[in-house]
Design an enzyme around this catalytic site. Structure first.
Site, PDB file in Angstrom:
ATOM      1  CE1 TYR A 133       0.275   9.627  20.398  1.00 20.33           C
ATOM      2  CE2 TYR A 133       0.900   9.220  18.388  1.00 20.33           C
ATOM      3  CZ  TYR A 133      -0.025   9.262  19.325  1.00 20.33           C
ATOM      4  OH  TYR A 133      -1.248   8.996  18.990  1.00 20.33           O
ATOM      5  CD  GLU A 249       0.463  13.879  12.247  1.00 15.48           C
ATOM      6  OE1 GLU A 249       1.304  14.672  12.748  1.00 15.48           O
ATOM      7  OE2 GLU A 249       0.660  12.432  12.606  1.00 15.48           O
ATOM      8  CB  SER A 365      11.892   9.718   9.834  1.00 16.13           C
ATOM      9  OG  SER A 365      11.883   7.924   9.893  1.00 16.13           O
TER      10      SER A 365
END
Length: 386
Positions: A133, A249, A365
């Protein structure tokens, strides 16, 4: 030992608990607590053997539907499994990216041929996967991907660079987000490709981390190839598939992660009590807050499992990443001056402190998570983008 029909959750928990207690012995006894972020190099071959042992017992991919070779476990039983696995101190899985991310993605978006080809090898730990990614110019901003792929006959030809690719140095395959429509921008024109790693045109360069280990990598694709059929979903529709992977995920495995966090916090609390550091008000307050926040994190995770609300995954990432980073900081406060010296190598608390600097960056992030919450949940104006 696949999920038994009619088995109650209590019976399921007892069965998993007993199996782990019995099997984490002998050749596998030394694997307790091995592996995980910052420690993926530990007992690698032995952990692969352990996962194949799990697979033989029907205990890999228990959340996959039975028709796809999984255990068909309910959400509650998946939670139980991950909690018992963590409580037993079983080693971190080297096949996590295949079992928890790509497998569910193929089940949801893949063709029948892709499921037949790839799912059994993931379940049985015969092929390992990494995730292509992030790029130097497209980290958390995944839509800025510049890696390209063009269809040449019956193959895709891939060129570009990925970075921070976990376990690429041991992976057999990589699921890659690449731009397949020239002139496209942002979310449009991306495709989700399955690319073999052992071929000309693929170069893996390990990145040495603050901990001295190298589980992240740069991956360079220079004319690498994969079959035309190895696109998941429709060409040009890869953004939808990639977002599906990210949703997987942050599934039930996070509750097992929190058991590991609880064990770390308990060990640190015991150390603070033994050394007298807990007598200092700032340390005692920090530890009390950490215990409370861990309970809040678990409550949120359980609520999110039964919720389709937008933003729950992003909130979960913010909660655990910031909590774990603060735990590293508390550990250094508890250790005091002794924590400044590696004698001769990093101890567990120094490694925790250094590696958790990355927790608020990888997997999206903090800034990106907050933007998603602000724009998609709260309806605030979108951030200006070039």
């Amino acid at each position: 030992m696949a999920t038994a029909s009619g088995e109650t959750d209590a019976e399921f928990r007892a069965r998993i608990h007993d199996w782990l207690a019995t099997n984490l012995s002998g050749e596998f006894a030394g694997l307790r607590g091995a592996g995980g972020p910052g420690r993926e190099h530990e007992f690698f071959d032995e952990r692969v053997a352990w996962e194949r042992h799990l697979a033989a017992a029907g205990l890999n991919c228990i959340g996959w539907p039975a028709e796809n070779g999984g255990g068909g476990a309910s959400i509650a039983q998946q939670v139980i499994f991950h909690e018992e696995y963590a409580r037993a101190g079983a080693p971190a899985k080297v096949s996590h990216l295949g079992q928890e991310l790509l497998g569910p993605t193929l089940i949801s978006f893949g063709s029948d041929e892709q499921k037949t080809r790839f799912l059994p090898a993931i379940r049985d730990v015969r092929e390992l996967w990494c995730q292509g990614y992030s790029e130097p110019g497209a980290g958390s901003d995944l839509a800025n991907v510049s890696t390209t792929a063009r269809l040449e006959g019956d193959e895709w030809v891939i060129s570009g660079q990925k970075v921070w690719t976990s376990l690429a140095h041991v992976a057999d395959w990589c699921f890659v987000v690449a731009r397949t429509e020239p002139g496209s921008a942002r979310h449009k024109g991306l495709s989700y490709l399955l690319v073999p790693m052992d071929q000309p045109g693929v170069e893996v360069r390990p990145i040495v981390q603050l901990t001295g280990t190298s589980e992240f990598n740069e991956v360079f694709f220079d004319g690498a190839r994969t079959a035309a059929a190895n696109v998941v979903g429709e060409p040009g529709q890869g953004w939808r598939v990639a977002m599906g992977t990210l949703a997987f995920e942050r599934g039930v495995a996070t509750l097992g992660q929190q058991i590991g966090f609880r064990r770390e916090l308990q060990t640190l609390t015991d150390l603070a009590l033994d050394t007298g550091a807990a007598d200092r008000p700032e340390v005692a307050d920090a530890l009390r807050r950490a215990w409370t926040e861990l309970d809040v994190m678990r409550a949120h995770a359980l609520r999110a499992l039964g919720s389709a609300e937008t933003g729950t995954a992003e909130v979960a990432k913010l909660l655990w990443a910031n909590w774990h980073r603060r735990l590293g900081e508390i550990a250094m406060t508890v250790r005091g001056a002794a924590g400044l010296l590696a004698d001769p190598e990093l101890d567990e608390w120094q490694r925790l402190y250094l590696f958790t600097r990355a927790d608020t960056i990888y997997g999206g992030s903090n800034e990106i998570q907050r933007n998603i919450i602000a724009e998609r949940v709260l309806g605030l104006p979108r951030e200006a983008r070039p």
